[in-house]
Design a protein around this motif. Structure first.
Motif, mmCIF file in Angstrom:
data_model
loop_
_atom_site.group_PDB
_atom_site.id
_atom_site.type_symbol
_atom_site.label_atom_id
_atom_site.label_comp_id
_atom_site.label_asym_id
_atom_site.label_seq_id
_atom_site.Cartn_x
_atom_site.Cartn_y
_atom_site.Cartn_z
ATOM 1 N N HIS A 37 0.825 -1.214 0.000
ATOM 2 C CA HIS A 37 0.000 0.000 0.000
ATOM 3 C C HIS A 37 0.858 1.262 0.000
ATOM 4 O O HIS A 37 2.047 1.220 0.281
ATOM 5 N N ASN A 38 0.217 2.387 -0.278
ATOM 6 C CA ASN A 38 0.800 3.729 -0.182
ATOM 7 C C ASN A 38 1.860 3.998 -1.249
ATOM 8 O O ASN A 38 2.862 4.628 -0.981
ATOM 9 N N ILE A 39 1.600 3.515 -2.455
ATOM 10 C CA ILE A 39 2.513 3.759 -3.576
ATOM 11 C C ILE A 39 1.890 4.845 -4.443
ATOM 12 O O ILE A 39 0.704 4.755 -4.766
ATOM 13 N N LEU A 71 2.997 0.235 3.582
ATOM 14 C CA LEU A 71 2.495 -0.779 4.507
ATOM 15 C C LEU A 71 2.156 -2.055 3.755
ATOM 16 O O LEU A 71 1.722 -2.019 2.604
ATOM 17 N N LEU A 72 2.347 -3.192 4.428
ATOM 18 C CA LEU A 72 2.090 -4.498 3.832
ATOM 19 C C LEU A 72 0.887 -5.150 4.486
ATOM 20 O O LEU A 72 0.643 -4.967 5.681
ATOM 21 N N GLN A 73 0.151 -5.903 3.692
ATOM 22 C CA GLN A 73 -0.920 -6.758 4.204
ATOM 23 C C GLN A 73 -0.805 -8.098 3.498
ATOM 24 O O GLN A 73 -0.533 -8.159 2.293
ATOM 25 N N TYR A 74 -1.011 -9.167 4.251
ATOM 26 C CA TYR A 74 -0.868 -10.528 3.743
ATOM 27 C C TYR A 74 -2.251 -11.143 3.553
ATOM 28 O O TYR A 74 -3.097 -11.067 4.446
ATOM 29 N N GLU A 75 -2.462 -11.773 2.408
ATOM 30 C CA GLU A 75 -3.737 -12.428 2.122
ATOM 31 C C GLU A 75 -3.724 -13.842 2.693
ATOM 32 O O GLU A 75 -2.751 -14.563 2.541
ATOM 33 N N ARG A 76 -4.808 -14.202 3.354
ATOM 34 C CA ARG A 76 -4.975 -15.535 3.954
ATOM 35 C C ARG A 76 -3.805 -15.901 4.877
ATOM 36 O O ARG A 76 -3.296 -17.011 4.859
ATOM 37 N N MET A 107 3.190 2.826 -9.851
ATOM 38 C CA MET A 107 2.645 1.469 -9.776
ATOM 39 C C MET A 107 2.927 0.711 -11.069
ATOM 40 O O MET A 107 2.117 0.703 -11.995
ATOM 41 N N THR A 108 4.076 0.086 -11.102
ATOM 42 C CA THR A 108 4.479 -0.687 -12.274
ATOM 43 C C THR A 108 4.883 -2.080 -11.844
ATOM 44 O O THR A 108 5.218 -2.312 -10.671
ATOM 45 N N ALA A 109 4.885 -3.010 -12.786
ATOM 46 C CA ALA A 109 5.321 -4.377 -12.497
ATOM 47 C C ALA A 109 6.787 -4.392 -12.078
ATOM 48 O O ALA A 109 7.181 -5.169 -11.210
ATOM 49 N N ALA A 110 7.599 -3.514 -12.665
ATOM 50 C CA ALA A 110 9.029 -3.465 -12.315
ATOM 51 C C ALA A 110 9.213 -3.075 -10.850
ATOM 52 O O ALA A 110 10.022 -3.682 -10.132
ATOM 53 N N LEU A 111 8.471 -2.073 -10.388
ATOM 54 C CA LEU A 111 8.581 -1.668 -8.981
ATOM 55 C C LEU A 111 8.031 -2.763 -8.067
ATOM 56 O O LEU A 111 8.584 -3.015 -6.994
ATOM 57 N N GLU A 153 -5.639 0.467 -5.593
ATOM 58 C CA GLU A 153 -5.112 1.110 -4.385
ATOM 59 C C GLU A 153 -3.826 0.490 -3.875
ATOM 60 O O GLU A 153 -3.179 1.037 -3.005
ATOM 61 N N PHE A 154 -3.453 -0.681 -4.376
ATOM 62 C CA PHE A 154 -2.253 -1.359 -3.896
ATOM 63 C C PHE A 154 -1.664 -2.213 -5.009
ATOM 64 O O PHE A 154 -2.317 -2.510 -5.993
ATOM 65 N N MET A 155 -0.400 -2.585 -4.825
ATOM 66 C CA MET A 155 0.232 -3.553 -5.715
ATOM 67 C C MET A 155 0.193 -4.901 -5.011
ATOM 68 O O MET A 155 0.173 -4.969 -3.779
#
Length: 174
Positions: free
Chosen positions: A53-55, A120-125, A60-64, A89-91
């Motif tokens: 988040h917060n990019i 900030l990071l969020q983890y799925e499942r 917001m690119t695949a390279a980043l 809103e996030f990568m």
């Protein structure tokens, strides 16, 4: 659309997962080698989707996503979905993380021409993890390293879990 490390599109049915969750418990499978014993396997790595988040939208690119994902773990896939020309809103990156180390809470995006961003990071499942030490596999009550103090605030928390996607009210029948 999901892309592999080389930017190639990978259809959903072609993806191979190394770890799954079942009723909030994580389990992993590893290719069997006839020359190894059960004690030669560690099962310390887990594949998981991480939201960054917060990019700034212009970055917001695949390279980043590859670069930031590599600071979390070994990147296996990048979600390059486009919503109105950007990634939303996030990568989202699929990474192989080492479960013997604490979860990452954020990554820092620094540019020479601008201020640094804390992403900030969020983890799925995300399976059960300790809010005290950040390790997957035990709770703060069973943590051998976190002191038990009433009213204590922890470095980690439920905010590391990405919310589950909302399901459609109408389900196809058949």
């Amino acid at each position: 659309m999901v892309a592999d490390l080389f930017g190639n599109s990978v259809p959903s049915e072609g993806r191979q997962a190394r770890s799954w969750d079942f009723q909030k418990y994580w389990f992993a499978l590893e290719q069997a080698d006839p020359n190894r014993t059960i004690h030669d396997y560690s099962f310390l790595h887990m594949c998981i989707w991480v939201r960054i988040h917060n990019i700034p939208l212009s970055l917001m690119t695949a390279a980043l996503a590859r670069v930031l994902g590599a600071s979390i773990g070994k990147v296996s896939m990048i979600d390059t979905r486009l919503e109105d020309g950007n990634m939303g809103e996030f990568m989202r990156v699929h990474v192989l993380i080492d479960t013997s180390k604490p979860l990452r809470r954020c990554v820092v995006l620094s540019r020479p021409d601008a201020k640094a961003f804390m992403c900030l990071l969020q983890y799925e499942r995300l399976p059960p993890f300790c809010h005290g030490c950040g390790l997957i596999g035990h709770s703060v009550l069973a943590c051998p390293t976190t002191p038990k103090v009433e009213g204590q605030k922890f470095q980690y928390g439920a905010w590391l879990r990405a919310p589950l996607p909302k399901r459609s009210a109408t389900r196809p029948r058949g």
